[in-house]
Design a protein around this motif. Sequence first.
Motif, PDB file in Angstrom:
ATOM      1  N   SER A 143     -14.392  15.819 -10.321  1.00  0.00           N
ATOM      2  CA  SER A 143     -15.168  16.805 -11.061  1.00  0.00           C
ATOM      3  C   SER A 143     -15.626  17.915 -10.122  1.00  0.00           C
ATOM      4  CB  SER A 143     -16.398  16.142 -11.696  1.00  0.00           C
ATOM      5  OG  SER A 143     -17.329  15.750 -10.702  1.00  0.00           O
ATOM      6  N   PHE A 144     -15.994  19.040 -10.700  1.00  0.00           N
ATOM      7  CA  PHE A 144     -16.413  20.193  -9.907  1.00  0.00           C
ATOM      8  C   PHE A 144     -17.672  19.876  -9.101  1.00  0.00           C
ATOM      9  CE2 PHE A 144     -18.825  24.215  -9.501  1.00  0.00           C
ATOM     10  CZ  PHE A 144     -17.926  24.926  -8.720  1.00  0.00           C
ATOM     11  N   MET A 145     -18.660  19.223  -9.719  1.00  0.00           N
ATOM     12  CA  MET A 145     -19.909  18.904  -9.030  1.00  0.00           C
ATOM     13  C   MET A 145     -19.670  17.945  -7.878  1.00  0.00           C
ATOM     14  SD  MET A 145     -23.144  19.201  -8.549  1.00  0.00           S
ATOM     15  CE  MET A 145     -23.930  19.961  -9.991  1.00  0.00           C
ATOM     16  N   ASP A 146     -18.868  16.901  -8.097  1.00  0.00           N
ATOM     17  CA  ASP A 146     -18.584  15.935  -7.040  1.00  0.00           C
ATOM     18  C   ASP A 146     -17.851  16.591  -5.874  1.00  0.00           C
ATOM     19  OD1 ASP A 146     -19.756  14.135  -8.699  1.00  0.00           O
ATOM     20  OD2 ASP A 146     -17.964  12.911  -9.059  1.00  0.00           O
ATOM     21  N   THR A 147     -16.928  17.482  -6.202  1.00  0.00           N
ATOM     22  CA  THR A 147     -16.167  18.184  -5.165  1.00  0.00           C
ATOM     23  C   THR A 147     -17.070  19.097  -4.356  1.00  0.00           C
ATOM     24  OG1 THR A 147     -14.170  18.126  -6.526  1.00  0.00           O
ATOM     25  CG2 THR A 147     -14.207  19.714  -4.724  1.00  0.00           C
ATOM     26  N   CYS A 148     -17.908  19.860  -5.029  1.00  0.00           N
ATOM     27  CA  CYS A 148     -18.846  20.753  -4.340  1.00  0.00           C
ATOM     28  C   CYS A 148     -19.777  19.957  -3.440  1.00  0.00           C
ATOM     29  CB  CYS A 148     -19.657  21.563  -5.350  1.00  0.00           C
ATOM     30  SG  CYS A 148     -18.716  22.835  -6.206  1.00  0.00           S
ATOM     31  N   TYR A 149     -20.283  18.851  -3.957  1.00  0.00           N
ATOM     32  CA  TYR A 149     -21.211  18.009  -3.194  1.00  0.00           C
ATOM     33  C   TYR A 149     -20.530  17.487  -1.935  1.00  0.00           C
ATOM     34  CZ  TYR A 149     -25.450  15.116  -2.979  1.00  0.00           C
ATOM     35  OH  TYR A 149     -26.660  14.566  -2.625  1.00  0.00           O
ATOM     36  N   GLU A 150     -19.296  17.038  -2.081  1.00  0.00           N
ATOM     37  CA  GLU A 150     -18.525  16.497  -0.957  1.00  0.00           C
ATOM     38  C   GLU A 150     -18.292  17.558   0.112  1.00  0.00           C
ATOM     39  OE1 GLU A 150     -16.206  13.024   0.440  1.00  0.00           O
ATOM     40  OE2 GLU A 150     -17.522  13.297  -1.274  1.00  0.00           O
ATOM     41  N   CYS A 151     -17.886  18.746  -0.307  1.00  0.00           N
ATOM     42  CA  CYS A 151     -17.535  19.813   0.635  1.00  0.00           C
ATOM     43  C   CYS A 151     -18.771  20.400   1.318  1.00  0.00           C
ATOM     44  CB  CYS A 151     -16.744  20.910  -0.082  1.00  0.00           C
ATOM     45  SG  CYS A 151     -15.126  20.366  -0.663  1.00  0.00           S
ATOM     46  N   VAL A 152     -19.852  20.578   0.572  1.00  0.00           N
ATOM     47  CA  VAL A 152     -21.100  21.053   1.181  1.00  0.00           C
ATOM     48  C   VAL A 152     -21.595  20.028   2.183  1.00  0.00           C
ATOM     49  CG1 VAL A 152     -23.504  21.684   0.774  1.00  0.00           C
ATOM     50  CG2 VAL A 152     -21.755  22.427  -0.827  1.00  0.00           C
ATOM     51  N   SER A 153     -21.492  18.754   1.831  1.00  0.00           N
ATOM     52  CA  SER A 153     -21.904  17.673   2.722  1.00  0.00           C
ATOM     53  C   SER A 153     -21.080  17.678   4.000  1.00  0.00           C
ATOM     54  CB  SER A 153     -21.761  16.327   2.004  1.00  0.00           C
ATOM     55  OG  SER A 153     -22.125  15.261   2.846  1.00  0.00           O
ATOM     56  N   ALA A 154     -19.792  17.928   3.885  1.00  0.00           N
ATOM     57  CA  ALA A 154     -18.913  17.975   5.060  1.00  0.00           C
ATOM     58  C   ALA A 154     -19.228  19.173   5.943  1.00  0.00           C
ATOM     59  CB  ALA A 154     -17.452  18.026   4.613  1.00  0.00           C
ATOM     60  N   LEU A 155     -19.403  20.335   5.341  1.00  0.00           N
ATOM     61  CA  LEU A 155     -19.686  21.546   6.108  1.00  0.00           C
ATOM     62  C   LEU A 155     -21.041  21.467   6.799  1.00  0.00           C
ATOM     63  CD1 LEU A 155     -18.752  24.428   6.855  1.00  0.00           C
ATOM     64  CD2 LEU A 155     -20.005  25.238   4.858  1.00  0.00           C
ATOM     65  N   GLY A 156     -22.042  20.883   6.114  1.00  0.00           N
ATOM     66  CA  GLY A 156     -23.370  20.741   6.702  1.00  0.00           C
ATOM     67  C   GLY A 156     -23.485  19.523   7.594  1.00  0.00           C
ATOM     68  N   THR A 157     -22.381  18.813   7.804  1.00  0.00           N
ATOM     69  CA  THR A 157     -22.315  17.558   8.569  1.00  0.00           C
ATOM     70  C   THR A 157     -23.404  16.592   8.104  1.00  0.00           C
ATOM     71  OG1 THR A 157     -23.723  18.281  10.430  1.00  0.00           O
ATOM     72  CG2 THR A 157     -21.372  18.775  10.565  1.00  0.00           C
ATOM     73  N   VAL A 158     -23.502  16.437   6.792  1.00  0.00           N
ATOM     74  CA  VAL A 158     -24.517  15.570   6.192  1.00  0.00           C
ATOM     75  C   VAL A 158     -23.995  14.157   5.994  1.00  0.00           C
ATOM     76  CG1 VAL A 158     -26.055  15.229   4.221  1.00  0.00           C
ATOM     77  CG2 VAL A 158     -25.573  17.535   5.036  1.00  0.00           C
ATOM     78  N   GLY A 159     -22.913  14.016   5.263  1.00  0.00           N
ATOM     79  CA  GLY A 159     -22.341  12.691   5.071  1.00  0.00           C
ATOM     80  C   GLY A 159     -22.679  12.019   3.765  1.00  0.00           C
ATOM     81  N   LEU A 160     -23.408  12.696   2.889  1.00  0.00           N
ATOM     82  CA  LEU A 160     -23.693  12.127   1.565  1.00  0.00           C
ATOM     83  C   LEU A 160     -22.528  12.424   0.628  1.00  0.00           C
ATOM     84  CD1 LEU A 160     -27.450  13.086   1.194  1.00  0.00           C
ATOM     85  CD2 LEU A 160     -26.518  10.813   1.628  1.00  0.00           C
ATOM     86  N   SER A 161     -22.249  11.480  -0.251  1.00  0.00           N
ATOM     87  CA  SER A 161     -21.119  11.643  -1.161  1.00  0.00           C
ATOM     88  C   SER A 161     -21.454  11.027  -2.514  1.00  0.00           C
ATOM     89  CB  SER A 161     -19.875  10.964  -0.579  1.00  0.00           C
ATOM     90  OG  SER A 161     -18.805  10.971  -1.502  1.00  0.00           O
ATOM     91  N   LYS A 162     -20.868  11.559  -3.538  1.00  0.00           N
ATOM     92  CA  LYS A 162     -21.018  10.989  -4.879  1.00  0.00           C
ATOM     93  C   LYS A 162     -19.917   9.975  -5.158  1.00  0.00           C
ATOM     94  CE  LYS A 162     -23.562  14.771  -7.109  1.00  0.00           C
ATOM     95  NZ  LYS A 162     -24.642  13.952  -7.685  1.00  0.00           N
ATOM     96  N   GLY A 163     -19.339   9.439  -4.103  1.00  0.00           N
ATOM     97  CA  GLY A 163     -18.314   8.407  -4.238  1.00  0.00           C
ATOM     98  C   GLY A 163     -16.901   8.924  -4.158  1.00  0.00           C
ATOM     99  N   LEU A 164     -16.732  10.191  -3.806  1.00  0.00           N
ATOM    100  CA  LEU A 164     -15.397  10.803  -3.803  1.00  0.00           C
ATOM    101  C   LEU A 164     -14.598  10.462  -2.548  1.00  0.00           C
ATOM    102  CD1 LEU A 164     -13.370  12.742  -5.144  1.00  0.00           C
ATOM    103  CD2 LEU A 164     -14.599  14.646  -4.072  1.00  0.00           C
ATOM    104  N   THR A 165     -15.262  10.294  -1.406  1.00  0.00           N
ATOM    105  CA  THR A 165     -14.575  10.181  -0.111  1.00  0.00           C
ATOM    106  C   THR A 165     -13.465   9.130  -0.068  1.00  0.00           C
ATOM    107  OG1 THR A 165     -16.671  10.812   0.927  1.00  0.00           O
ATOM    108  CG2 THR A 165     -14.938  10.025   2.374  1.00  0.00           C
ATOM    109  N   PRO A 166     -13.698   7.870  -0.445  1.00  0.00           N
ATOM    110  CA  PRO A 166     -12.643   6.861  -0.328  1.00  0.00           C
ATOM    111  C   PRO A 166     -11.417   7.149  -1.187  1.00  0.00           C
ATOM    112  CG  PRO A 166     -14.805   5.837  -0.627  1.00  0.00           C
ATOM    113  CD  PRO A 166     -14.962   7.283  -0.946  1.00  0.00           C
TER     114      PRO A 166
END
Length: 458
Positions: A381-404
């Motif tokens: 989904s768009f929200m999950d993708t945005c969350y994943e990419c913002v988390s990666a760019l900000g070196t945060v590491g939080l995910s809505k379950g998309l990474t695996p």
Amino acid sequence: MKKIKPVHIILFGFLFVILIGSVLLTLPISSKSGEATPYINALFTSTTSVCVTGLVVETTMTYWSTFGQLVILVLIQLGGLGVITFTTGMFLFLKKKLTMKNRMLIQESFSLNTMSGLIELVRKILKGTFIIEGIGAALFATQFIPEFGVRYGIWASVFNSVSAFCNAGIDIIQTDSLRSYITNPAVNFTVMGLIVLGGLGFIVWRDLLRVFRGLIHREFPLKRAFGKLKLHSKIVLSTTVILIFIGTVFIFIFEFANTKTIGNLSLGNKLMASMFQSVTVRTAGFETVPQAALTEGSSLISMILMFIGGSPVGTAGGVKTVTFVVLVYCVLVTVKQEGAIHIFKRTIPMTVIPKALTIICVNLIVLLSSILVVLVSDSASFMDTCYECVSALGTVGLSKGLTPDLSVIGRLAIIITMYLGRVGPVSLAVGFAVRRKKESIGNISGRRYNFRIKALFT
């Protein structure tokens, strides 16, 4: 042959460590199953460790062996301290003499305008880091040793303390991060304390110690302590407090009745969980509530905080608090039609604005590119993708379950985003400051101060 600049050594230093880590993690000894790990997964894990991000394709506790976890821990420490700082520490430990080139690298890494006192600075950073991580490990041990036994309890305490201080967000105590400790004040406040201390930045540490010594020697009263701090420290500390407070309030409001996150908790635990979320999205990556269950309002607030990130010359990522503050004041100055930016009775040169805008724009370009690639390669989904990419760019590491579930292309996109998120602002800052010119910051009352603009954007 073109002369290699210090910034290039820093950039390739991170890349070299990532590649070495990825090779070690592919070895059968690194996994609990004793089988070799696919290289793309090892590369992803090495990148997320060195870039102190925390996004994982394999659960750290259950997939990696003790050797693999040790490799990850070393990569996190290297990434948090910075390759140059850690290498310098090794030189000092081995009593090797530092060359002028080594000193230039240290100077560039910490955005300093002088080479005097560099060795002592590195010593203090390393000493302060290990002391804080040691205290964190001791506090964790009071919880984890009774829970996991002495051997694993100590190992988990050390691992999680280093991970929290370096803002990595990788843990080895549960498969769902810290969700089972959502009502545990000891774990919550220890993690939050380590995250904040790591995110403040080493320059702020040094300034706080200077002011603290002044208080001990009674050079000035407590009420004047904040005024004795340098401009950089004032901006960092005040912005950190404000962002954590704002994040806590909004997340508390949005999640108050959400039974999938904090809805069933007591009022005190709701506030603690909201504060933890507000702190951890500042590039840490631990979670006490499932990110996939967050309301859209909390998700938006979290992404904004992720994008801003921590403070310069620290373990955190993001575009940095000081850059954000300068742009906010720029907007206020434009609205008020004033001719200069004044922060804490200091005048900030307008030449700072193009640099801040460049950093914001470059990060937005990287973010949008990453989102587009992941949207094309994966059916999230768009929200999950945005969350994943913002988390990666900000070196945060939080995910809505998309990474695996990311495809190979999606994982490569996130790997590149994590790397750019870790080194991009640094490389831009150093590139902008090649000429080493100083800008003047004047006191409104008439006194003059020299302030290195580069330090604002490291």
